[in-house]
Design a protein around this motif. Structure first.
Motif, PDB file in Angstrom:
ATOM      1  N   PHE A  40       0.957   7.674  -0.509  1.00 29.34           N
ATOM      2  CA  PHE A  40      -0.155   6.776  -0.837  1.00 29.34           C
ATOM      3  C   PHE A  40      -0.417   6.778  -2.341  1.00 29.34           C
ATOM      4  CE2 PHE A  40      -0.882   7.465   3.644  1.00 29.34           C
ATOM      5  CZ  PHE A  40      -1.508   6.324   4.093  1.00 29.34           C
ATOM      6  N   GLU A  84      -3.498   0.668  -1.265  1.00 27.42           N
ATOM      7  CA  GLU A  84      -3.493   0.321   0.160  1.00 27.42           C
ATOM      8  C   GLU A  84      -4.763   0.788   0.862  1.00 27.42           C
ATOM      9  OE1 GLU A  84      -2.216   3.186  -1.441  1.00 27.42           O
ATOM     10  OE2 GLU A  84      -0.218   2.933  -0.589  1.00 27.42           O
ATOM     11  N   LEU A  85      -5.369   1.871   0.366  1.00 28.72           N
ATOM     12  CA  LEU A  85      -6.602   2.383   0.963  1.00 28.72           C
ATOM     13  C   LEU A  85      -7.801   1.528   0.575  1.00 28.72           C
ATOM     14  CD1 LEU A  85      -5.721   6.077   0.232  1.00 28.72           C
ATOM     15  CD2 LEU A  85      -5.964   5.117   2.516  1.00 28.72           C
ATOM     16  N   LYS A 127      -7.641  -0.835   8.654  1.00 26.00           N
ATOM     17  CA  LYS A 127      -7.974   0.569   8.908  1.00 26.00           C
ATOM     18  C   LYS A 127      -7.244   1.157  10.119  1.00 26.00           C
ATOM     19  CE  LYS A 127     -11.950   3.680   9.383  1.00 26.00           C
ATOM     20  NZ  LYS A 127     -13.428   3.769   9.346  1.00 26.00           N
ATOM     21  N   LEU A 148      -3.540   1.766   9.363  1.00 25.82           N
ATOM     22  CA  LEU A 148      -3.282   2.904   8.494  1.00 25.82           C
ATOM     23  C   LEU A 148      -3.489   4.228   9.239  1.00 25.82           C
ATOM     24  CD1 LEU A 148      -4.704   1.920   4.990  1.00 25.82           C
ATOM     25  CD2 LEU A 148      -2.338   2.392   5.596  1.00 25.82           C
ATOM     26  N   LYS A 149      -4.519   4.287  10.071  1.00 23.64           N
ATOM     27  CA  LYS A 149      -4.752   5.510  10.852  1.00 23.64           C
ATOM     28  C   LYS A 149      -3.557   5.792  11.758  1.00 23.64           C
ATOM     29  CE  LYS A 149      -8.756   6.557  12.591  1.00 23.64           C
ATOM     30  NZ  LYS A 149     -10.043   6.525  13.316  1.00 23.64           N
ATOM     31  N   THR A 196      -7.191   9.904  -4.164  1.00 21.74           N
ATOM     32  CA  THR A 196      -6.467   9.227  -3.083  1.00 21.74           C
ATOM     33  C   THR A 196      -6.422  10.103  -1.836  1.00 21.74           C
ATOM     34  OG1 THR A 196      -5.116   8.024  -4.693  1.00 21.74           O
ATOM     35  CG2 THR A 196      -4.266   8.153  -2.453  1.00 21.74           C
ATOM     36  N   LYS A 245      -9.522   9.858   0.234  1.00 20.22           N
ATOM     37  CA  LYS A 245      -9.596   8.606   0.996  1.00 20.22           C
ATOM     38  C   LYS A 245      -8.733   8.690   2.258  1.00 20.22           C
ATOM     39  CE  LYS A 245     -12.111   6.215  -1.963  1.00 20.22           C
ATOM     40  NZ  LYS A 245     -13.486   5.761  -1.599  1.00 20.22           N
ATOM     41  N   ILE A 246      -7.569   9.354   2.155  1.00 19.04           N
ATOM     42  CA  ILE A 246      -6.695   9.521   3.322  1.00 19.04           C
ATOM     43  C   ILE A 246      -7.392  10.383   4.372  1.00 19.04           C
ATOM     44  CG2 ILE A 246      -4.509  10.489   4.145  1.00 19.04           C
ATOM     45  CD1 ILE A 246      -3.416   9.956   1.285  1.00 19.04           C
ATOM     46  N   LEU A 280      -9.874   8.858   6.577  1.00 20.02           N
ATOM     47  CA  LEU A 280      -9.296   8.079   7.671  1.00 20.02           C
ATOM     48  C   LEU A 280      -8.857   8.968   8.818  1.00 20.02           C
ATOM     49  CD1 LEU A 280      -6.967   5.368   6.058  1.00 20.02           C
ATOM     50  CD2 LEU A 280      -9.037   4.985   7.388  1.00 20.02           C
TER      51      LEU A 280
END
Length: 421
Positions: free
Chosen positions: A141, A145-146, A156, A159-160, A176, A179-180, A183
């Motif tokens: 990442f 993209e987030l 969402k 991505l999960k 970053t 943010k991951i 999720l």
């Protein structure tokens, strides 16, 4: 031991002199130097066929008629889609074409690991081959993209799901990574970039020569003025309008701001600088003696850019969180400026604090605060000992975190780990 890695991305250099994604090109080169065989899978650009760059096979996949194949390269796909909404129609053929090309490539070449950058949408290009041929999937990442989730809520769950299918997840910064984890709570490996400067990088600019403390003279004005340098695209998240505003707080006889690059906002920024320079306040002066001169250099040749770095006294990145929620994922340009022995002033947003530790490897100021920016520049101009300490701290920060040898060693360790599962 991992021997072969397939790298997937939306962008890769189209020819030897192409300046696209230099950090990814450098990453692939260092992987090869470490003994890993690498191939790249990336979309074509206007019919470009598969080719080699630096001895690396770049497998291009077609996804539209030749003249329409411009979804990637030269500008980010989200920006292109914002200005040309019809380009969104290419997303489905892009994924489908990439999916089947990935299947074919993996069947023939049999990589040990698939390393997919920008997991939306490239995780879905990689997943079929990863599942069918039981190849470990590593997702990388970079932040953009987030941030899509803010504008497109439907992204969402995709991505999960993608994260749940990966055997390892890389992030370019702690920002970053956070943010991951918001999720899906998974282990995230920090994998930043190193410098993309070659061995012929310009040496530090100095008056005569470096003194015994290692200070390169950056606190001493060249040609009578302390030069503040910005290099980058002229887009909202770079915060250039606040840098221009900072000129009001900098004495005109002591400072000069130099803005390198071009972008969507170039003309608007030039107009802002012109209006400030011709305002009543500028003519009559203010308590700071400002505004100082602001020079727009445009896009420069490598030689001219080298000269800008040589003659600068401080490098600045006044980044902000923009109106779309976008900000700096890491700020690799800061690492390069550090390598060129320039002290740093930057804003405390996104992944920048991973590079600039306040009062250790540079100075951090709040975003959207022109006066704070100006105060930081004046502080450096007045304190050569501070400059020397920051340059020393920057060298240590680079050696500890941002050398390619260290980055690639950690990356290969993750590859080997997922292959043993």
């Amino acid at each position: 031991m991992v021997k072969k890695v397939l790298v997937i991305g939306s962008v890769y250099p189209r020819f030897h002199e192409d300046a696209e994604v230099p950090w990814l090109r450098a990453s692939v080169a260092h992987l090869r130097s470490a003994g890993v065989e690498v191939q790249v899978l990336a979309p074509t650009y206007k019919g470009l066929k598969s080719h080699e760059i630096d001895g690396v096979k770049v497998n291009r996949f077609r996804y539209a008629p030749r003249d329409w194949e411009m979804l990637t390269h030269e500008e980010g796909a989200p920006s292109k889609m914002a200005s040309k909404p019809w380009l969104q129609l290419l997303a489905i053929p892009y994924i489908i074409s990439g999916f089947f090309r990935c299947l074919s490539l993996c069947r023939k070449w049999k990589p040990d690991v698939i390393h997919a950058h920008w997991p939306f949408p490239h995780a879905f290009i990689a997943l079929g081959a990863a599942k069918l041929f039981r190849i470990p999937l590593v997702l990388n990442f970079h932040g953009a993209e987030l941030l899509l989730i803010r504008k497109k809520k439907w992204v969402k769950p995709f991505l999960k799901f993608a994260i749940s299918q990966a055997q390892a997840v890389f992030a370019n910064s702690s920002f970053t990574a956070s943010k991951i984890k918001a999720l899906r709570n998974v282990e995230v490996e920090w994998s930043p970039y190193g410098t993309t400067l070659g061995s012929e990088a310009p040496s530090p600019r100095c008056e005569e020569s470096a003194d015994a403390s290692g200070m390169n003279g950056a606190a001493h004005p060249v040609n009578g003025k302390f030069k503040v340098l910005f290099v980058g695209r002229h887009i909202e998240r770079k915060g250039i309008c606040y840098l221009i505003e900072a000129a009001k707080y900098l004495p005109a006889d002591q400072f000069e701001i130099r803005i390198v690059g071009v972008g969507d906002l170039t003309e608007e920024l030039k107009q802002q600088a012109h209006e400030m320079a011709t305002s009543d306040e500028a003519i009559t002066g203010n308590e700071y003696g400002g505004p100082c001169d602001i020079i727009f250099t445009g896009k420069l040749s490598p030689e001219a850019l080298e000269a800008e770095y040589r003659n600068a006294n401080v490098f600045t990145l006044p980044a902000i969180v923009d109106s779309k929620g976008d900000t700096e994922g890491l700020g690799v340009v800061l690492i390069e400026a550090m390598e060129l022995n320039l002290p740093i002033v930057a804003c405390n947003v996104g992944g920048i604090p991973d590079v600039v530790v306040d009062n250790v490897s540079g100075l951090l100021v709040p975003e959207k605060n022109p006066e704070a920016l100006a105060d930081a520049y004046k502080r450096l101009a007045a304190d050569p000992v501070l400059v020397a300490n920051l340059l020393s701290g920057a060298r240590k920060r680079i050696n500890d975190c941002f050398t390619w040898d260290g980055i690639i060693e950690r990356q290969i360790a993750v590859y080997n780990k997922v292959c043993k599962k």
